[in-house]
Design an enzyme around this catalytic site. Sequence first.
Site, PDB file in Angstrom:
ATOM      1  CG  ASP A 162      -1.897   1.069   1.343  1.00  0.00           C
ATOM      2  OD1 ASP A 162      -2.372   1.520   0.284  1.00  0.00           O
ATOM      3  OD2 ASP A 162      -2.195   1.508   2.471  1.00  0.00           O
ATOM      4  CD  GLU A 416      -0.447  -5.759   7.490  1.00  0.00           C
ATOM      5  OE1 GLU A 416      -0.886  -5.712   6.322  1.00  0.00           O
ATOM      6  OE2 GLU A 416      -0.981  -5.164   8.433  1.00  0.00           O
ATOM      7  CE1 TYR A 471      -4.432   0.607  10.165  1.00  0.00           C
ATOM      8  CE2 TYR A 471      -3.595  -1.629   9.924  1.00  0.00           C
ATOM      9  CZ  TYR A 471      -3.409  -0.256   9.850  1.00  0.00           C
ATOM     10  OH  TYR A 471      -2.184   0.254   9.462  1.00  0.00           O
ATOM     11  CD  GLU A 506       1.052  -1.091   9.484  1.00  0.00           C
ATOM     12  OE1 GLU A 506      -0.112  -1.065   9.021  1.00  0.00           O
ATOM     13  OE2 GLU A 506       2.040  -1.464   8.821  1.00  0.00           O
TER      14      GLU A 506
END
Length: 596
Positions: A162, A416, A471, A506
Amino acid sequence: MLRPTETATRESKRLDGIWDFVLDPEGRGRREQWWQAALEAPVQMPVPASYNDILVDTGLKDHVGDVWYQTTIRVPRGWTGERIVLRFDSATHAAVAWVDGHQVAEHAGGYTPFETDVTDLVVPGSEHRLTVVVNNELNWQTIPPGIVTDTARGRSQRYFHDFFNYAGLHRSVWLRSTPQTRIEDVTITTDRRGTTGLVGYAVLVEGSAAGSVRVVIEDEVGTEVASVTGASGTVEIENVHLWQPGQGYLYQARVEVLDGEGSVIDVYRQPFGVRTVEVRGQEFLINGEPFYFKGFGMHEDQAVRGKGRDDALMVHEFALLDWIGANSFRTSHYPYADEVYDFADRQGIVVIDEVAAVGLNTGIDGGMFGMGPKHPTFSPQTINDVTQEVHKQAIRELVARDKNHPSVVLWSIANEPESDTDASRRYFEPLFELTRELDPSRPVGFVNVMLAPHGKCQVSELADVLMLNRYYGWYVHTDDLESAEEAWGEELAAWAGENKPIIITEYGADTVTGLHTTVPVPYSEEYQAAYLEMNHRVFDSVPAVIGEHVWNFADFATNTRSIIRVDGNKKGVFTRDRRPKAAAHLLRKRWSTKNS
Ligand code: BDP
């Protein structure tokens, strides 16, 4: 690999500036041997910089394939008799270089340096043509991986990470000189016994002249505090001044090669800090003291320059880290420019150093929303044994480059990746072994994705530290921070059952700067603040959590062929031009008081 530097026996010359540049979408240059002459009809391109955003040209921005850089270099006339090396701090992602008509270097891996001996090809005092072809293609056998496809518009690069696939000569290019008999590598490790610093060192000397090695340790003001002879050993520093988070005290090892009469043949200065790093139970200890990571996952990213190295921006970013009370960051998702680590060493900022292994997970495709046809992550046709070798080489180059930085306390060998399958376990086991073999002095980990939660992840048990990207309240339980808090608390409690420290590497929410709402609504500055506060409540209830890195330090450019990003990723606590969003003030308040 030693750095270009200036000492009594070494000189260096940056070749940065405006170079000639030609785009080569059809790949003609290699067939037609464009290095044999001046490039035809070049445009001008700054080095260092990503080339993508410099000109106003979508062909350049979205280019897939080769680009050619060329410049004229003049070798300093005083370098007669010296060994002359050409060095690239990076070329993203792969490059071949020629001096006049001779190929001198070939390298793959976009974020680590490479160099080559050009002594026999250049004449001190003369001019030479330096040509470099840089290729930006990512495939299943590159780190990071990607897929190149043919579309109506031409070749198109797809990738699973990303951030925008910036390319080119992002960092400096150098000529450097050393004596023929020279110090080729220096490795420093540090330990402590009471108030005495124990500095282990190993010096690699190459060249024909017989020489002995002397190492003189100087403190920060240049006073000699210890010295020793021999190519390897341990030197002791009485009343050692430790390198501490927040106080980056640096010694220098003046490493000398001496001839039979005791005259200096070569000298290199290696800065280092004396500190220890240790994982004990669920604690991360620096100098025996529990350390709590406060900071960010970052990116090398800015308008126009892309990933081009920039001292002004770097110093400003460290000032912002200081202002907000951060003590650390992760080099998400690739090794940053050398200068960044030098500065972290000096400022006492702690670094989690990450290899460019991002996107080894076809379950995520450019963010948490999968797009396009699915492939298995690990298979003979996708990420395979060849990729694993490339990944190993990327780890070797990272450790070789960064091993002497006191700021680097933890290696991250992937971000990840798929980690919930037997194939992933088979893939990662040798990589953990290799990293520990290369550097037994630092813990090793990888960053776990929420698709491989506790109980499913098969790779976490190989790591010394658990690094989690989560998240809750953004990609899941969106706009429902209460359910998010509950679910997150449950998952974290399960991870805390492992006897390992946990860093949240994160957590973040996209936020449009200036978008305000009375009640927190996703994308508003109020929501980002509420989201962070919710996360902090969860972290504070789990003692195994020993760090929080918000995603991201600043807004950054992403793949423009994706509908989930509007002008890039907006999870920055600062905007892309480094202005604070409301969340910055919240973090500043928290981090100025939080120590554990
Ligand atoms: C994680 C990635 C990071 C992304 C972030 C996001 O590690 O690179 O930018 O999510 O979606 O999956 O914002």
